[in-house]
Design a protein around this motif. Structure first.
Motif, PDB file in Angstrom:
ATOM      1  N   ASP A 143      -7.681   4.461   2.268  1.00  0.00           N
ATOM      2  CA  ASP A 143      -7.779   2.692   1.507  1.00  0.00           C
ATOM      3  C   ASP A 143      -9.079   2.967   0.587  1.00  0.00           C
ATOM      4  O   ASP A 143      -9.583   4.049   0.377  1.00  0.00           O
ATOM      5  CB  ASP A 143      -7.848   1.826   2.780  1.00  0.00           C
ATOM      6  N   GLN A 144      -9.271   1.689   0.142  1.00  0.00           N
ATOM      7  CA  GLN A 144     -10.278   1.505  -1.053  1.00  0.00           C
ATOM      8  C   GLN A 144     -11.611   2.056  -0.608  1.00  0.00           C
ATOM      9  O   GLN A 144     -12.556   2.283  -1.402  1.00  0.00           O
ATOM     10  CB  GLN A 144     -10.378   0.066  -1.497  1.00  0.00           C
ATOM     11  N   ASN A 145     -11.727   1.971   0.813  1.00  0.00           N
ATOM     12  CA  ASN A 145     -13.161   2.537   1.386  1.00  0.00           C
ATOM     13  C   ASN A 145     -13.018   3.961   1.993  1.00  0.00           C
ATOM     14  O   ASN A 145     -14.282   4.488   2.184  1.00  0.00           O
ATOM     15  CB  ASN A 145     -13.665   1.631   2.766  1.00  0.00           C
ATOM     16  N   ASN A 167       0.800  -1.305  -0.078  1.00  0.00           N
ATOM     17  CA  ASN A 167      -0.055   0.032  -0.049  1.00  0.00           C
ATOM     18  C   ASN A 167       0.949   1.289  -0.007  1.00  0.00           C
ATOM     19  O   ASN A 167       0.276   2.346  -0.288  1.00  0.00           O
ATOM     20  CB  ASN A 167      -0.883   0.158   1.133  1.00  0.00           C
ATOM     21  N   TRP A 222      -2.223   8.031   6.357  1.00  0.00           N
ATOM     22  CA  TRP A 222      -2.356   7.467   4.890  1.00  0.00           C
ATOM     23  C   TRP A 222      -1.267   6.743   4.374  1.00  0.00           C
ATOM     24  O   TRP A 222      -0.290   6.457   4.999  1.00  0.00           O
ATOM     25  CB  TRP A 222      -2.231   8.819   4.120  1.00  0.00           C
ATOM     26  N   ARG A 223      -1.370   6.232   3.312  1.00  0.00           N
ATOM     27  CA  ARG A 223      -0.361   5.488   2.315  1.00  0.00           C
ATOM     28  C   ARG A 223       0.034   6.273   1.236  1.00  0.00           C
ATOM     29  O   ARG A 223      -0.797   6.822   0.611  1.00  0.00           O
ATOM     30  CB  ARG A 223      -0.537   4.034   2.085  1.00  0.00           C
ATOM     31  N   LYS A 266      -3.201   5.656  12.876  1.00  0.00           N
ATOM     32  CA  LYS A 266      -3.873   5.917  11.677  1.00  0.00           C
ATOM     33  C   LYS A 266      -3.146   6.712  10.727  1.00  0.00           C
ATOM     34  O   LYS A 266      -2.295   7.646  11.247  1.00  0.00           O
ATOM     35  CB  LYS A 266      -5.323   6.262  11.984  1.00  0.00           C
ATOM     36  N   PHE A 288      -5.707   4.202   6.713  1.00  0.00           N
ATOM     37  CA  PHE A 288      -4.955   2.858   7.170  1.00  0.00           C
ATOM     38  C   PHE A 288      -4.775   2.972   8.407  1.00  0.00           C
ATOM     39  O   PHE A 288      -4.467   3.865   9.314  1.00  0.00           O
ATOM     40  CB  PHE A 288      -3.892   2.860   6.296  1.00  0.00           C
ATOM     41  N   TYR A 302      -0.316  -5.034   8.305  1.00  0.00           N
ATOM     42  CA  TYR A 302      -0.910  -4.443   7.402  1.00  0.00           C
ATOM     43  C   TYR A 302      -2.521  -4.504   7.706  1.00  0.00           C
ATOM     44  O   TYR A 302      -3.074  -5.353   8.080  1.00  0.00           O
ATOM     45  CB  TYR A 302      -0.540  -5.161   6.101  1.00  0.00           C
TER      46      TYR A 302
END
Length: 151
Positions: free
Chosen positions: A136-138, A83, A122-123, A120, A142, A150
């Motif tokens: 993330d995808q939602n 990620n 970001w990536r 918590k 992260f 992960y």
């Protein structure tokens, strides 16, 4: 670098709803960072500080220039997490540090407690040398970081 007063740090904690360690327990450290909103990569343009009461009840604050963002190397190099590089989100992360060895040279430092996965952030997997704060995808932060499981 302007040094905030003890009362300003306490007020900032209270405004954010964070727990501030003060009162009658000496050397109960508050470790905090002030990140520039639009800082520069590979520059120490943020501030890290420690505030506490000593054994006589005297308020103490120590600060120095630092960075709380990953360096350019980590923003252009593909690393182990699929990620991308972890960028810490603002928040209070209590009980996450202990003394240990850091880096390849194993110098003494505060390091993340093993298994602490409450961070918590970001990536960034764009590899363009800039901070790309990706959720993330939602659309959520992260959790954990490079040393934690992960998410």
């Amino acid at each position: 670098m302007n040094t905030p007063t003890y009362d300003q740090i306490l007020k900032a904690y209270n405004n954010k709803g964070y727990t501030y360690f003060g009162g009658t327990v000496p050397y109960n450290l508050n470790i905090w960072g002030i990140r520039k909103q639009f800082g520069n990569i590979d520059l120490f343009d943020d501030v890290l500080g420690i505030s506490y009461l000593d054994e006589t009840g005297t308020e103490k604050i120590y600060m120095h220039q630092s960075t709380v963002d990953p360096g350019k190397y980590y923003l252009v190099t593909k690393l182990g997490n699929p990620n991308g590089t972890f960028i810490l989100a603002p928040g209070q992360y209590r009980g996450c540090w202990h003394t240990g060895q850091h880096g390849k040279t194993k110098y003494a430092a505060l390091v993340q407690k093993p298994g602490y996965g409450l961070f918590k952030g970001w990536r960034d997997k764009v590899l363009n040398g800039r901070l790309d704060r990706i959720l993330d995808q939602n659309g959520d932060f992260f959790s954990g970081c490079s040393r934690a499981k992960y998410a």
